[in-house]
Motif scaffolding. Sequence first.
Motif, mmCIF file in Angstrom:
data_model
loop_
_atom_site.group_PDB
_atom_site.id
_atom_site.type_symbol
_atom_site.label_atom_id
_atom_site.label_comp_id
_atom_site.label_asym_id
_atom_site.label_seq_id
_atom_site.Cartn_x
_atom_site.Cartn_y
_atom_site.Cartn_z
ATOM 1 N N ALA A 295 0.869 -1.139 0.043
ATOM 2 C CA ALA A 295 0.057 0.006 -0.019
ATOM 3 C C ALA A 295 0.931 1.279 -0.114
ATOM 4 O O ALA A 295 0.516 2.338 -0.814
ATOM 5 C CB ALA A 295 -1.173 -0.144 1.350
ATOM 6 N N THR A 296 1.882 1.293 0.707
ATOM 7 C CA THR A 296 2.837 2.238 0.759
ATOM 8 C C THR A 296 3.548 2.661 -0.733
ATOM 9 O O THR A 296 3.618 3.762 -1.093
ATOM 10 C CB THR A 296 3.915 2.306 1.826
ATOM 11 O OG1 THR A 296 3.480 2.027 3.180
ATOM 12 C CG2 THR A 296 4.996 3.466 1.841
ATOM 13 N N THR A 297 3.973 1.531 -1.316
ATOM 14 C CA THR A 297 4.393 1.671 -2.646
ATOM 15 C C THR A 297 3.522 2.161 -3.501
ATOM 16 O O THR A 297 3.666 3.184 -4.317
ATOM 17 C CB THR A 297 4.852 0.292 -3.027
ATOM 18 O OG1 THR A 297 5.960 -0.280 -2.269
ATOM 19 C CG2 THR A 297 5.616 0.369 -4.404
ATOM 20 N N LEU A 298 2.191 1.925 -3.427
ATOM 21 C CA LEU A 298 1.209 2.458 -4.556
ATOM 22 C C LEU A 298 0.675 3.748 -4.128
ATOM 23 O O LEU A 298 0.742 4.558 -5.155
ATOM 24 C CB LEU A 298 0.090 1.547 -4.417
ATOM 25 C CG LEU A 298 0.011 0.246 -4.941
ATOM 26 C CD1 LEU A 298 -1.114 -0.774 -4.664
ATOM 27 C CD2 LEU A 298 0.365 0.390 -6.555
ATOM 28 N N ARG A 299 0.876 4.141 -2.808
ATOM 29 C CA ARG A 299 0.831 5.743 -2.440
ATOM 30 C C ARG A 299 1.796 6.297 -3.086
ATOM 31 O O ARG A 299 1.778 7.676 -3.703
ATOM 32 C CB ARG A 299 0.753 6.034 -0.984
ATOM 33 C CG ARG A 299 -0.754 5.321 -0.337
ATOM 34 C CD ARG A 299 -0.414 5.124 1.264
ATOM 35 N NE ARG A 299 -0.272 6.414 1.774
ATOM 36 C CZ ARG A 299 0.115 6.305 3.181
ATOM 37 N NH1 ARG A 299 0.539 5.307 3.827
ATOM 38 N NH2 ARG A 299 0.503 7.554 3.521
#
Length: 485
Positions: A295-299
Amino acid sequence: MALIPRLILQYLKQLWSHRRYPPGPFPLPAIGGLWRLGVRLSPDTFTKMMKHYGNIYTIWIGHIPMVVLSGYQAVKEGLVDHSEDLADRPLTPFLEASLKGRGIMFSNGHTWKQQRRFGQVTMRKLGLGKKGMEHQIEEEAQQLVETFARAKGQPLDPSAAITKAVSNVICALAFGSQFSTEDENMQKLLETLDFGLKFGGSFFHALYELFPWIMKHLPGPHKAALSALDMVVSLVKKEVKKHKKQQSLHEPQDFIDFYLLQMEKSSNDLHTTYDEENLAECIIEFFGAGTETTATTLRWALLLMAAHPDIQGKIQKEMEDVFGASCSICYQDRKKLPYTNAAIHEIQRSRYVFLSGVPRQNVKDVTICGLLIPKGTFIMPDLRSVLLDPEQWETPEKFNPHHFLDKDGNFLAREEFLAFGEGSRVCLGEQLARIEIFLFFTSLLRSFSFQLPPGVGKINTKPAVGLTMHPHPYKLCAVPRCNAP
């Protein structure tokens, strides 16, 4: 009064053993070399240490020596050339109190070997890398597109929607079903894991690791963190109980089913580590590690697209040229999209989700880059320093997809790309994360162009430092594209 002579003796022993380790900041009583890190960690904290002390240096965490491996050559020699020698995890006081040597990520010895092997085999059985799992991810990607579409191009914070989509993939893998947004247990699980991630690396966490014999008897966030973990274990065990009642052990549908079947098969094995405690910890790790990192990578991905509209446009053009507006894109199609694939890798390189890497411990004396590291040392492979190593990357501080392209525009796999670690402890969920990031990213960029909200001239692309290196809160406009599939 007996405590003071004891502390003095411990410090003198520390000074004596100091000479056996690679150089580093001089250890002071109680805090060791922590004085050198400053009051607050920053993304370049370890970079500054490397420039001052070299690619291998020692920081004393209280009375515990931590050897940091920095730069590609040192990390490669440690994690690849000495993979089996650095196979253990250090068991810190808080990890010992919270996990008790269970699960995969922070276990050692027979438990780790058995649990990790089972995890690898079961991931394959559940369709990781096959169409079954990919189809579930595609469905979640479509749901995420629909969620963004409802904003009708108005400013939105994508964080909650992304986290929900990624956690639903983990739900399907672990539990065999997804949870609704309103599901109370799911909300508790995600909130508790978020609290745990925020506690990790905090001031009170550091105090517990330095002075466990005192902190065990004092109130504070550490007590809340331990209670929260117990609560999550209880929630997972409720799901395990449901699976037992459903009697689907011999037609397993998810990770819990496969694990319960393995427990049944191993019931007469005196050395088995297959039990409900380890099962619960494995599930928690799937959510804690698998949800937050992806999720952090996609953000970061969406933020960087808004900050670099030229790169976003090239990605969208490449997808249009190869697939048009109607064809769906699957994970194998990354081979047809070299620029898009390069951009995804560059997002992970330039915005690595951890401050350094997950620590190791050597099972015997090892010599790395000519320096001896005694057996049982807490070793920190600084993966961030590898991904930003100026000797390996042309413009290490700049977001530049050409780091992963050759002169003809073909995708270039780089052995220096260690975002998932390397060696015997390489990330178990690497393949799942790669599929998720590719499918979510391409689905969103085919459907929307991401722009800064009106009146916002610039967005902060520097990371907020915590257990994970996440973006500062932001809003974007997901503007629907007229030729979206």
